[in-house]
Motif scaffolding. Sequence first.
Motif, short mmCIF file in Angstrom:
data_model
loop_
_atom_site.label_atom_id
_atom_site.label_comp_id
_atom_site.label_asym_id
_atom_site.label_seq_id
_atom_site.Cartn_x
_atom_site.Cartn_y
_atom_site.Cartn_z
N GLU A 131 6.70 -14.25 10.22
CA GLU A 131 6.75 -13.61 8.91
C GLU A 131 6.13 -14.47 7.82
OE1 GLU A 131 10.61 -11.95 7.40
OE2 GLU A 131 10.42 -10.93 9.36
N GLU A 132 6.56 -15.74 7.79
CA GLU A 132 6.05 -16.63 6.74
C GLU A 132 4.78 -17.34 7.16
OE1 GLU A 132 8.50 -19.00 4.39
OE2 GLU A 132 10.23 -17.68 4.53
N SER A 133 4.41 -17.13 8.44
CA SER A 133 3.19 -17.70 8.98
C SER A 133 3.12 -19.22 8.73
CB SER A 133 1.99 -16.96 8.36
OG SER A 133 0.80 -17.52 8.81
N ARG A 134 4.22 -19.89 9.07
CA ARG A 134 4.23 -21.35 8.98
C ARG A 134 5.30 -21.92 9.91
NH1 ARG A 134 8.14 -24.40 5.96
NH2 ARG A 134 9.52 -23.17 4.66
N PHE A 135 5.21 -23.23 10.12
CA PHE A 135 6.21 -23.89 10.96
C PHE A 135 7.47 -24.21 10.17
CE2 PHE A 135 2.64 -25.09 13.84
CZ PHE A 135 3.20 -24.63 15.02
N PHE A 136 8.60 -24.07 10.83
CA PHE A 136 9.86 -24.58 10.31
C PHE A 136 10.33 -25.68 11.26
CE2 PHE A 136 9.87 -20.77 7.84
CZ PHE A 136 10.66 -21.06 6.74
N ALA A 137 11.21 -26.55 10.78
CA ALA A 137 11.79 -27.55 11.67
C ALA A 137 12.81 -26.84 12.55
CB ALA A 137 12.49 -28.63 10.86
N MET A 138 12.74 -27.06 13.87
CA MET A 138 13.69 -26.39 14.75
C MET A 138 15.10 -26.94 14.50
SD MET A 138 13.02 -24.92 18.23
CE MET A 138 14.08 -24.06 19.31
N ASN B 65 5.56 -35.32 8.63
CA ASN B 65 6.38 -34.19 9.09
C ASN B 65 6.55 -33.16 7.97
OD1 ASN B 65 7.73 -32.99 11.25
ND2 ASN B 65 9.72 -33.66 10.49
N PHE B 66 6.79 -33.62 6.76
CA PHE B 66 6.89 -32.69 5.63
C PHE B 66 5.59 -31.89 5.49
CE2 PHE B 66 10.31 -35.44 3.48
CZ PHE B 66 11.31 -34.55 3.83
N ARG B 67 4.46 -32.56 5.70
CA ARG B 67 3.16 -31.86 5.58
C ARG B 67 3.07 -30.73 6.61
NH1 ARG B 67 -0.12 -36.38 5.35
NH2 ARG B 67 -0.78 -36.15 7.50
N LEU B 68 3.49 -31.04 7.85
CA LEU B 68 3.45 -30.00 8.90
C LEU B 68 4.34 -28.82 8.52
CD1 LEU B 68 3.67 -31.93 12.29
CD2 LEU B 68 1.70 -30.79 11.29
N LEU B 69 5.40 -29.10 7.77
CA LEU B 69 6.34 -28.04 7.39
C LEU B 69 5.89 -27.33 6.11
CD1 LEU B 69 9.64 -29.97 8.12
CD2 LEU B 69 8.58 -28.20 9.53
N GLY B 70 4.69 -27.66 5.66
CA GLY B 70 4.11 -26.92 4.55
C GLY B 70 4.49 -27.44 3.18
N PHE B 71 5.08 -28.64 3.08
CA PHE B 71 5.38 -29.22 1.77
C PHE B 71 4.12 -29.91 1.25
CE2 PHE B 71 9.53 -28.96 3.63
CZ PHE B 71 10.46 -29.01 2.62
N THR B 72 3.79 -29.72 -0.02
CA THR B 72 2.77 -30.58 -0.62
C THR B 72 3.44 -31.93 -0.87
OG1 THR B 72 3.41 -30.03 -2.88
CG2 THR B 72 1.77 -28.59 -1.84
N PRO B 73 2.64 -33.01 -1.02
CA PRO B 73 3.26 -34.32 -1.28
C PRO B 73 4.15 -34.26 -2.52
CG PRO B 73 0.92 -34.58 -0.82
CD PRO B 73 1.18 -33.10 -0.88
N GLU B 74 3.76 -33.47 -3.53
CA GLU B 74 4.57 -33.37 -4.76
C GLU B 74 5.91 -32.69 -4.47
OE1 GLU B 74 1.33 -32.23 -4.55
OE2 GLU B 74 0.57 -34.12 -5.38
#
Length: 586
Positions: free
Chosen positions: A436-443, A499-508
């Motif tokens: 749905e969100e077309s992104r990875f979440f942490a399992m 890991n945050f980057r893979l989860l779609g977080f920008t560095p900010e």
Amino acid sequence: MYRTHTCNDLRLADAGKTVTLAGWVAIGRDLGGLTFVDLRDRYGITQLVFDMDDNAELCERARRLGREFVIQATGLVRERASKNPNRATGDVEIRVTAFEVLNAAKTPPFTIQDDTDGGDDLRMKYRYLDLRRNAVQQNILFRSALSLETRKFMAGQGFAEIETPFLIKSTPEGARDFVVPSRMNKGQFYALPQSPQTFKQILMVAGFDRYFQIVKCFRDEDLRADRQPEFTQIDCEMAFVHQEDILNTFEGLTKHLFRTTLGIELPDFPRMTYDEAMRRFGSDKPDLRFGMEFVELTAQAKGKGFPVFDSAETVLAICAPGCAGYTRKQLDELTEWVKRPQIGAKGLVYVRYDADGSVKSSVDKFYSPDDLKVWLQACGAQPGDLLFLLCGDDEKTRKQLSELRLEMGNRLGLRDPKVFKPLWVMDFPLLEWDEEESRFFAMHHPFTSPKQADIPKMESDDREVLAGIRADAYDLVLNGVEIGGGSIRIHDRDLQSRNFRLLGFTPEEAEAQFGFLLGAFEYGAPPHGGIAFGFDRLCSVMNGINNIRDFIAFPKNNQGRDMMIDAPDAIKQKQLEELGIALKGA
Ligand code: ASP
């Protein structure tokens, strides 16, 4: 002194003693010359007897006692004429010489008995009366014993009990947060913790080495039998450890709790990778009290002209032992069962291996008896057994067949609540793709460490490669219920950022949300890891009950309401103004 004994103390050896008891009137029986009263307290029930010939005035007063009156009674212990072998005090009764009503009671809205006549909401509203029922009281006392034993064990292992705050900061990962408005910082909100995760990691950076806490956690999710908006975890973290150390410590805790509260010695826990669990049982929390493992029949089932199987990614079977005698009606009903929206299968194929060795299936048109025998053999079926086959998309089919397997386990009585089968499930994937969100979440959660060997894969752009990254993450499963989960954590700032980057977080965004943790990692973070057990769930599974509410003194109902205090509730306009909250339309 209010009482010389509790309502569970007196035995035949006490006959002749003068005693004083205090408690609640469970029930009274008026037999004319004699009046009996069952007196109840937390410990048990003792029979009181009032004799017309002894003291008519006393007997008259006893007749007027209502259910749940609180009384104090003094009298002589004597042997009972007709004993009650089902009660610890069943050999004796108290011939009452004096009693006092300490407090009268209204007639309760439901009976205070094991099989009460009260409906759910009524019992929740009068929770203090429900808690007076022996069955419920025993559950809460079991929970108390479990938490005391947890503390004993953890203290013995050198863990420090440290509290972490309830008023923290809202985070976007995980479930929905409960929020609390801040009066001193208008327009800003605290969040109640979904778990003390980041705090316990910071405690490791601070050097506490071994932390635990029996702690409330809050998640604003839709409720089910095994979910409450506030629930309790046995939460732990350890520094300078490998996964193995954590598993051994918490296997030790689990064994200790079973030994001390149930008198059960659990053997060493088996282990299984996530992949193996999915392959053999279609679930990351398989119930190992029974077999009925999945058998892959894709290769054997395809290419015989049955379009449903030919177009399926996967064809899977389970063998239900001794079920060849299922009637047409039973099979139709099971077919409807798997087609319900909750399960979502398109249909159910069966193969009956009759006791005389003959074979009959719902797909006889496409498969010869010899074809079917190949399937039976692959499943290790014996005459008298029944195969069920489901097919379709691999992931969905596994989920559906897992549900059918559990249902058959129930129907065949193979899920004995008195049998306990623990299991460690290991090597979970690090990431989970969300369509749905077309992104990875942490399992598990964003702080979980990938396996050392898989770290290079984190640089890949390929979804398949990323989905294949394994984590040092593990779950403790008991009888098909996830009791707890944990992981080795990332303790390196760069890896955490990646890991945050893979989860779609920008560095900010990562900095704004978790800057404190990333910052802490720059000041000497030791390697660390931990786990949390769902305490309410552990209580319920150990008692073979699947509703955690029965083990919570003051639970919420399915709408998240506390029926006794009637919360949540509106607050006064003045309070809203102080908090700087304007309600729409107000
Ligand atoms: N905080 C995690 C949870 O609530 C458990 C852990 O990783 O220790 O599931």
